[in-house]
Design a protein around this motif. Sequence first.
Motif, PDB file in Angstrom:
ATOM      1  N   MET A   1      61.138  44.753 -38.576  1.00  0.00           N
ATOM      2  CA  MET A   1      60.958  45.959 -37.786  1.00  0.00           C
ATOM      3  C   MET A   1      60.903  45.598 -36.302  1.00  0.00           C
ATOM      4  N   ILE A   2      61.601  46.362 -35.489  1.00  0.00           N
ATOM      5  CA  ILE A   2      61.663  46.115 -34.055  1.00  0.00           C
ATOM      6  C   ILE A   2      60.507  46.835 -33.375  1.00  0.00           C
ATOM      7  N   GLU A   3      59.789  46.094 -32.535  1.00  0.00           N
ATOM      8  CA  GLU A   3      58.628  46.651 -31.857  1.00  0.00           C
ATOM      9  C   GLU A   3      59.036  47.555 -30.696  1.00  0.00           C
ATOM     10  N   ASN A   4      58.199  48.551 -30.448  1.00  0.00           N
ATOM     11  CA  ASN A   4      58.402  49.442 -29.314  1.00  0.00           C
ATOM     12  C   ASN A   4      57.667  48.862 -28.110  1.00  0.00           C
ATOM     13  N   HIS A   5      58.426  48.486 -27.084  1.00  0.00           N
ATOM     14  CA  HIS A   5      57.827  47.901 -25.887  1.00  0.00           C
ATOM     15  C   HIS A   5      57.887  48.851 -24.694  1.00  0.00           C
ATOM     16  N   SER A   6      57.972  50.166 -24.950  1.00  0.00           N
ATOM     17  CA  SER A   6      57.950  51.085 -23.813  1.00  0.00           C
ATOM     18  C   SER A   6      56.650  50.858 -23.053  1.00  0.00           C
ATOM     19  N   LEU A   7      56.672  51.102 -21.761  1.00  0.00           N
ATOM     20  CA  LEU A   7      55.501  50.828 -20.945  1.00  0.00           C
ATOM     21  C   LEU A   7      54.308  51.669 -21.394  1.00  0.00           C
ATOM     22  N   ALA A   8      54.540  52.907 -21.759  1.00  0.00           N
ATOM     23  CA  ALA A   8      53.454  53.767 -22.231  1.00  0.00           C
ATOM     24  C   ALA A   8      52.860  53.228 -23.531  1.00  0.00           C
ATOM     25  N   ASN A   9      53.676  52.598 -24.358  1.00  0.00           N
ATOM     26  CA  ASN A   9      53.190  52.001 -25.597  1.00  0.00           C
ATOM     27  C   ASN A   9      52.466  50.682 -25.316  1.00  0.00           C
ATOM     28  N   GLU A  10      52.964  49.934 -24.360  1.00  0.00           N
ATOM     29  CA  GLU A  10      52.357  48.647 -24.017  1.00  0.00           C
ATOM     30  C   GLU A  10      51.037  48.818 -23.265  1.00  0.00           C
ATOM     31  N   LEU A  11      50.956  49.846 -22.432  1.00  0.00           N
ATOM     32  CA  LEU A  11      49.769  50.074 -21.591  1.00  0.00           C
ATOM     33  C   LEU A  11      49.299  51.528 -21.716  1.00  0.00           C
ATOM     34  N   PRO A  12      48.867  51.946 -22.901  1.00  0.00           N
ATOM     35  CA  PRO A  12      48.528  53.359 -23.112  1.00  0.00           C
ATOM     36  C   PRO A  12      47.375  53.855 -22.239  1.00  0.00           C
ATOM     37  N   GLU A  13      46.497  52.955 -21.833  1.00  0.00           N
ATOM     38  CA  GLU A  13      45.367  53.364 -21.000  1.00  0.00           C
ATOM     39  C   GLU A  13      45.799  53.774 -19.586  1.00  0.00           C
ATOM     40  N   PHE A  14      47.043  53.470 -19.233  1.00  0.00           N
ATOM     41  CA  PHE A  14      47.563  53.801 -17.905  1.00  0.00           C
ATOM     42  C   PHE A  14      48.605  54.923 -17.938  1.00  0.00           C
ATOM     43  N   LYS A  15      48.654  55.675 -19.017  1.00  0.00           N
ATOM     44  CA  LYS A  15      49.703  56.688 -19.179  1.00  0.00           C
ATOM     45  C   LYS A  15      49.772  57.647 -17.986  1.00  0.00           C
ATOM     46  N   GLU A  16      48.641  58.185 -17.559  1.00  0.00           N
ATOM     47  CA  GLU A  16      48.645  59.118 -16.429  1.00  0.00           C
ATOM     48  C   GLU A  16      49.018  58.416 -15.132  1.00  0.00           C
ATOM     49  N   ALA A  17      48.504  57.210 -14.929  1.00  0.00           N
ATOM     50  CA  ALA A  17      48.809  56.462 -13.708  1.00  0.00           C
ATOM     51  C   ALA A  17      50.291  56.093 -13.658  1.00  0.00           C
ATOM     52  N   ILE A  18      50.883  55.779 -14.797  1.00  0.00           N
ATOM     53  CA  ILE A  18      52.317  55.466 -14.844  1.00  0.00           C
ATOM     54  C   ILE A  18      53.104  56.673 -14.347  1.00  0.00           C
ATOM     55  N   HIS A  19      52.769  57.843 -14.858  1.00  0.00           N
ATOM     56  CA  HIS A  19      53.472  59.063 -14.436  1.00  0.00           C
ATOM     57  C   HIS A  19      53.272  59.321 -12.942  1.00  0.00           C
ATOM     58  N   THR A  20      52.043  59.195 -12.486  1.00  0.00           N
ATOM     59  CA  THR A  20      51.746  59.441 -11.067  1.00  0.00           C
ATOM     60  C   THR A  20      52.523  58.493 -10.176  1.00  0.00           C
ATOM     61  N   LEU A  21      52.502  57.211 -10.503  1.00  0.00           N
ATOM     62  CA  LEU A  21      53.187  56.230  -9.654  1.00  0.00           C
ATOM     63  C   LEU A  21      54.704  56.359  -9.737  1.00  0.00           C
ATOM     64  N   LYS A  22      55.233  56.719 -10.896  1.00  0.00           N
ATOM     65  CA  LYS A  22      56.683  56.938 -10.992  1.00  0.00           C
ATOM     66  C   LYS A  22      57.119  58.041 -10.037  1.00  0.00           C
ATOM     67  N   MET A  23      56.274  59.046  -9.861  1.00  0.00           N
ATOM     68  CA  MET A  23      56.621  60.188  -9.013  1.00  0.00           C
ATOM     69  C   MET A  23      56.322  59.952  -7.533  1.00  0.00           C
ATOM     70  N   SER A  24      55.385  59.063  -7.236  1.00  0.00           N
ATOM     71  CA  SER A  24      54.940  58.948  -5.845  1.00  0.00           C
ATOM     72  C   SER A  24      55.230  57.604  -5.191  1.00  0.00           C
ATOM     73  N   ASN A  25      55.611  56.593  -5.952  1.00  0.00           N
ATOM     74  CA  ASN A  25      55.792  55.258  -5.403  1.00  0.00           C
ATOM     75  C   ASN A  25      57.195  54.766  -5.740  1.00  0.00           C
ATOM     76  N   HIS A  26      58.051  54.709  -4.726  1.00  0.00           N
ATOM     77  CA  HIS A  26      59.451  54.325  -4.947  1.00  0.00           C
ATOM     78  C   HIS A  26      59.562  52.918  -5.533  1.00  0.00           C
ATOM     79  N   HIS A  27      58.764  51.977  -5.034  1.00  0.00           N
ATOM     80  CA  HIS A  27      58.822  50.599  -5.523  1.00  0.00           C
ATOM     81  C   HIS A  27      58.428  50.536  -7.004  1.00  0.00           C
TER      82      HIS A  27
END
Length: 83
Positions: A1-27
């Motif tokens: 079985m192939i593992e899911n390495h999406s960032l939200a799956n790898e770091l679920p505790e940062f789900k909201e921060a991932i979304h916020t930074l994707k929208m506000s931080n170009h880098h």
Amino acid sequence: MIENHSLANELPEFKEAIHTLKMSNHHFAKIFEQYHNTDKEIHRIEQGIENTTDEYLEYLKKQRLHSKDALFAMLKKHEATTA
């Protein structure tokens, strides 16, 4: 079985921060996109959709890890400044 390495799956505790930074931080968004694209390529290789050498697959996995480390550092910094 192939593992899911999406960032939200790898770091679920940062789900909201991932979304916020994707929208506000170009880098962050750029590195996130690199991570996502590399992960997709690795999945295609692991599923046999694409063929490549073991060396190239290892290179991609190292690139994915490097991107994840950079994203994690940015997420931790964001968490520290918003706490």
